[in-house]
Scaffold this motif. Structure first.
Motif, PDB file in Angstrom:
ATOM      1  N   LEU A  38      -3.958   4.461  26.181  1.00  0.00           N
ATOM      2  CA  LEU A  38      -4.150   3.969  24.815  1.00  0.00           C
ATOM      3  C   LEU A  38      -2.860   4.048  24.010  1.00  0.00           C
ATOM      4  O   LEU A  38      -2.555   3.145  23.217  1.00  0.00           O
ATOM      5  CB  LEU A  38      -5.252   4.774  24.123  1.00  0.00           C
ATOM      6  N   LEU A  39      -2.079   5.113  24.209  1.00  0.00           N
ATOM      7  CA  LEU A  39      -0.795   5.237  23.505  1.00  0.00           C
ATOM      8  C   LEU A  39       0.122   4.070  23.846  1.00  0.00           C
ATOM      9  O   LEU A  39       0.701   3.432  22.958  1.00  0.00           O
ATOM     10  CB  LEU A  39      -0.127   6.561  23.873  1.00  0.00           C
ATOM     11  N   ALA A  40       0.264   3.787  25.145  1.00  0.00           N
ATOM     12  CA  ALA A  40       1.132   2.674  25.556  1.00  0.00           C
ATOM     13  C   ALA A  40       0.577   1.343  25.068  1.00  0.00           C
ATOM     14  O   ALA A  40       1.344   0.463  24.647  1.00  0.00           O
ATOM     15  CB  ALA A  40       1.284   2.676  27.076  1.00  0.00           C
ATOM     16  N   ALA A  41      -0.750   1.182  25.107  1.00  0.00           N
ATOM     17  CA  ALA A  41      -1.351  -0.071  24.659  1.00  0.00           C
ATOM     18  C   ALA A  41      -1.117  -0.299  23.169  1.00  0.00           C
ATOM     19  O   ALA A  41      -0.801  -1.417  22.738  1.00  0.00           O
ATOM     20  CB  ALA A  41      -2.855  -0.061  24.966  1.00  0.00           C
ATOM     21  N   TYR A  42      -1.246   0.752  22.365  1.00  0.00           N
ATOM     22  CA  TYR A  42      -0.981   0.600  20.933  1.00  0.00           C
ATOM     23  C   TYR A  42       0.497   0.341  20.666  1.00  0.00           C
ATOM     24  O   TYR A  42       0.853  -0.362  19.709  1.00  0.00           O
ATOM     25  CB  TYR A  42      -1.465   1.835  20.177  1.00  0.00           C
ATOM     26  N   GLY A  43       1.365   0.902  21.501  1.00  0.00           N
ATOM     27  CA  GLY A  43       2.785   0.577  21.369  1.00  0.00           C
ATOM     28  C   GLY A  43       3.037  -0.905  21.579  1.00  0.00           C
ATOM     29  O   GLY A  43       3.743  -1.554  20.790  1.00  0.00           O
ATOM     30  N   LEU A  44       2.420  -1.483  22.622  1.00  0.00           N
ATOM     31  CA  LEU A  44       2.548  -2.919  22.857  1.00  0.00           C
ATOM     32  C   LEU A  44       1.901  -3.723  21.736  1.00  0.00           C
ATOM     33  O   LEU A  44       2.378  -4.806  21.385  1.00  0.00           O
ATOM     34  CB  LEU A  44       1.909  -3.281  24.197  1.00  0.00           C
ATOM     35  N   ALA A  45       0.807  -3.198  21.171  1.00  0.00           N
ATOM     36  CA  ALA A  45       0.144  -3.887  20.060  1.00  0.00           C
ATOM     37  C   ALA A  45       1.086  -4.020  18.865  1.00  0.00           C
ATOM     38  O   ALA A  45       1.124  -5.070  18.208  1.00  0.00           O
ATOM     39  CB  ALA A  45      -1.124  -3.143  19.666  1.00  0.00           C
ATOM     40  N   PHE A  46       1.853  -2.973  18.591  1.00  0.00           N
ATOM     41  CA  PHE A  46       2.778  -3.039  17.467  1.00  0.00           C
ATOM     42  C   PHE A  46       3.990  -3.921  17.785  1.00  0.00           C
ATOM     43  O   PHE A  46       4.573  -4.517  16.881  1.00  0.00           O
ATOM     44  CB  PHE A  46       3.218  -1.634  17.054  1.00  0.00           C
ATOM     45  N   GLY A 100       8.753  -1.380  12.698  1.00  0.00           N
ATOM     46  CA  GLY A 100       9.512  -1.031  11.500  1.00  0.00           C
ATOM     47  C   GLY A 100      10.697  -1.950  11.296  1.00  0.00           C
ATOM     48  O   GLY A 100      10.996  -2.368  10.161  1.00  0.00           O
ATOM     49  N   TRP A 101      11.389  -2.280  12.393  1.00  0.00           N
ATOM     50  CA  TRP A 101      12.529  -3.209  12.299  1.00  0.00           C
ATOM     51  C   TRP A 101      12.061  -4.591  11.842  1.00  0.00           C
ATOM     52  O   TRP A 101      12.695  -5.215  10.983  1.00  0.00           O
ATOM     53  CB  TRP A 101      13.208  -3.314  13.652  1.00  0.00           C
ATOM     54  N   TYR A 105       6.388   4.162  25.086  1.00  0.00           N
ATOM     55  CA  TYR A 105       6.028   2.823  24.616  1.00  0.00           C
ATOM     56  C   TYR A 105       5.406   2.851  23.227  1.00  0.00           C
ATOM     57  O   TYR A 105       5.563   1.898  22.454  1.00  0.00           O
ATOM     58  CB  TYR A 105       5.096   2.138  25.624  1.00  0.00           C
ATOM     59  N   PHE A 106       4.711   3.943  22.892  1.00  0.00           N
ATOM     60  CA  PHE A 106       4.179   4.044  21.530  1.00  0.00           C
ATOM     61  C   PHE A 106       5.327   4.164  20.521  1.00  0.00           C
ATOM     62  O   PHE A 106       5.322   3.485  19.483  1.00  0.00           O
ATOM     63  CB  PHE A 106       3.258   5.252  21.411  1.00  0.00           C
ATOM     64  N   ALA A 107       6.316   5.007  20.829  1.00  0.00           N
ATOM     65  CA  ALA A 107       7.474   5.146  19.942  1.00  0.00           C
ATOM     66  C   ALA A 107       8.237   3.828  19.846  1.00  0.00           C
ATOM     67  O   ALA A 107       8.684   3.427  18.759  1.00  0.00           O
ATOM     68  CB  ALA A 107       8.383   6.261  20.448  1.00  0.00           C
ATOM     69  N   LEU A 108       8.385   3.133  20.981  1.00  0.00           N
ATOM     70  CA  LEU A 108       9.077   1.846  20.975  1.00  0.00           C
ATOM     71  C   LEU A 108       8.362   0.842  20.082  1.00  0.00           C
ATOM     72  O   LEU A 108       8.999   0.111  19.306  1.00  0.00           O
ATOM     73  CB  LEU A 108       9.164   1.310  22.406  1.00  0.00           C
ATOM     74  N   GLY A 109       7.037   0.803  20.174  1.00  0.00           N
ATOM     75  CA  GLY A 109       6.269  -0.129  19.348  1.00  0.00           C
ATOM     76  C   GLY A 109       6.435   0.147  17.866  1.00  0.00           C
ATOM     77  O   GLY A 109       6.603  -0.782  17.062  1.00  0.00           O
ATOM     78  N   SER A 135       0.836  -1.202   0.000  1.00  0.00           N
ATOM     79  CA  SER A 135       0.000   0.000   0.000  1.00  0.00           C
ATOM     80  C   SER A 135       0.873   1.255   0.000  1.00  0.00           C
ATOM     81  O   SER A 135       1.922   1.299   0.641  1.00  0.00           O
ATOM     82  CB  SER A 135      -0.909   0.006   1.231  1.00  0.00           C
ATOM     83  N   PRO A 136       0.479   2.304  -0.727  1.00  0.00           N
ATOM     84  CA  PRO A 136       1.256   3.554  -0.728  1.00  0.00           C
ATOM     85  C   PRO A 136       1.318   4.227   0.637  1.00  0.00           C
ATOM     86  O   PRO A 136       2.186   5.061   0.885  1.00  0.00           O
ATOM     87  CB  PRO A 136       0.519   4.435  -1.752  1.00  0.00           C
ATOM     88  N   PHE A 137       0.407   3.861   1.538  1.00  0.00           N
ATOM     89  CA  PHE A 137       0.419   4.447   2.875  1.00  0.00           C
ATOM     90  C   PHE A 137       1.482   3.818   3.770  1.00  0.00           C
ATOM     91  O   PHE A 137       1.917   4.427   4.745  1.00  0.00           O
ATOM     92  CB  PHE A 137      -0.949   4.283   3.541  1.00  0.00           C
ATOM     93  N   GLY A 138       1.891   2.587   3.461  1.00  0.00           N
ATOM     94  CA  GLY A 138       2.817   1.876   4.326  1.00  0.00           C
ATOM     95  C   GLY A 138       2.063   1.020   5.324  1.00  0.00           C
ATOM     96  O   GLY A 138       0.956   1.366   5.771  1.00  0.00           O
ATOM     97  N   ALA A 139       2.641  -0.108   5.710  1.00  0.00           N
ATOM     98  CA  ALA A 139       1.954  -1.066   6.578  1.00  0.00           C
ATOM     99  C   ALA A 139       1.660  -0.488   7.948  1.00  0.00           C
ATOM    100  O   ALA A 139       0.576  -0.689   8.501  1.00  0.00           O
ATOM    101  CB  ALA A 139       2.801  -2.332   6.718  1.00  0.00           C
ATOM    102  N   SER A 140       2.617   0.244   8.526  1.00  0.00           N
ATOM    103  CA  SER A 140       2.408   0.774   9.875  1.00  0.00           C
ATOM    104  C   SER A 140       1.239   1.745   9.907  1.00  0.00           C
ATOM    105  O   SER A 140       0.424   1.726  10.841  1.00  0.00           O
ATOM    106  CB  SER A 140       3.689   1.458  10.378  1.00  0.00           C
TER     107      SER A 140
END
Length: 257
Positions: A146-154, A242-243, A233-237, A94-99
């Motif tokens: 929610l930010l931390a939870a989405y970080g863990l989700a990723f 990405g890695w 944690y969101f940035a970490l996720g 997708s042109p948007f990117g998976a993330s």
């Protein structure tokens, strides 16, 4: 990005209309589990038991755990379903990117998740007599949670990209989250409190328990800790996801299952 969000909102709504029994069944099961635990605790403690505000704190912790489980499982489950149906590579092309696609999908499903959680909370309040408060200030710690939870989700999504099958890991992770979100870490002091502040979602959970179960005001110092925790944690996720995406593409295992 707006078109992507609108598309994901439409997708989420269509899925809800086509499979309402799954959603309703989830509400019944989650509520029944808590009620069973509540009845068991009453039986073991005897008729003279008085929970006080502890019941409210337990209800808040359980409902937040349910919300976090919905979120954390979201990305990994979607990845596995896309791999099973053979459409995972299309998402990554997708042109948007998976993330961005999975983030938009998570945001689109958030409204439904919050509606389900509120329904479960109201049912639990009705059957247990709990008196949860809903001050406007709870929005701030809820956003950081929610930010931390989405970080863990990723992070879990990254595991699904690399290892493909992560059902057992998700199961173990759910029990770890139950301990983290149910423990009254806001009462800890000294090094234990500093350690708890570094764990994902713990500062936000403590603030929400204080606001909703104990009627306390918002502690702005702890709110700053919760904001830092959520952003970290969101940035970490996102970094870990990405890695994992780069590793899967390098190995040629992106669409494998």
């Amino acid at each position: 990005m707006i078109n992507l969000l609108m598309g994901e909102f439409k997708r989420t709504w269509i899925q809800f209309l086509r499979y309402p029994a799954e959603v309703i069944g989830g509400v019944i099961i989650i509520t029944s589990v808590f009620y069973g635990l509540f009845i068991s605790a009453q039986y073991m403690a005897g008729p003279a038991i008085a929970f006080g505000d502890r019941l409210d704190a337990i209800v808040v912790g359980y409902v937040l755990w349910t919300l976090v489980i919905f979120i954390v499982n979201d990305v990994a489950t979607n990845l596995q379903l896309e791999a099973q149906t053979g459409t995972l590579e299309q998402v990554f092309l997708s042109p948007f990117g998976a993330s961005r696609v999975f983030l938009a999908r998570a945001i689109a499903s958030l409204g439904l998740r919050l509606t389900l959680i509120l329904t479960i909370l109201l049912i639990i309040m009705g059957i247990t007599g709990s008196r949860i408060q809903f001050p406007l200030a709870l929005v701030l710690p809820l956003v950081t949670l929610l930010l931390a939870a989405y970080g863990l989700a990723f992070v879990m999504g990254a595991c699904a990209l690399i290892f493909k099958r992560v059902q057992q890991v998700l199961g173990i992770f759910q029990f770890a989250l139950l301990f983290l979100l149910a423990a009254p870490t806001e009462d800890w002091r000294g090094p234990a409190r500093a350690f708890a502040n570094g764990l994902p979602m713990i500062p936000s959970t403590g603030l929400l328990r204080d606001l909703m179960a104990r009627g306390a005001g918002l502690d702005w110092g702890q709110m700053g800790v919760a904001i830092a925790n959520g952003l970290l944690y969101f940035a970490l996720g996102m970094v870990v996801f990405g890695w994992a995406e780069r590793q899967a593409k390098r190995r040629g295992t992106l669409g494998g299952y």
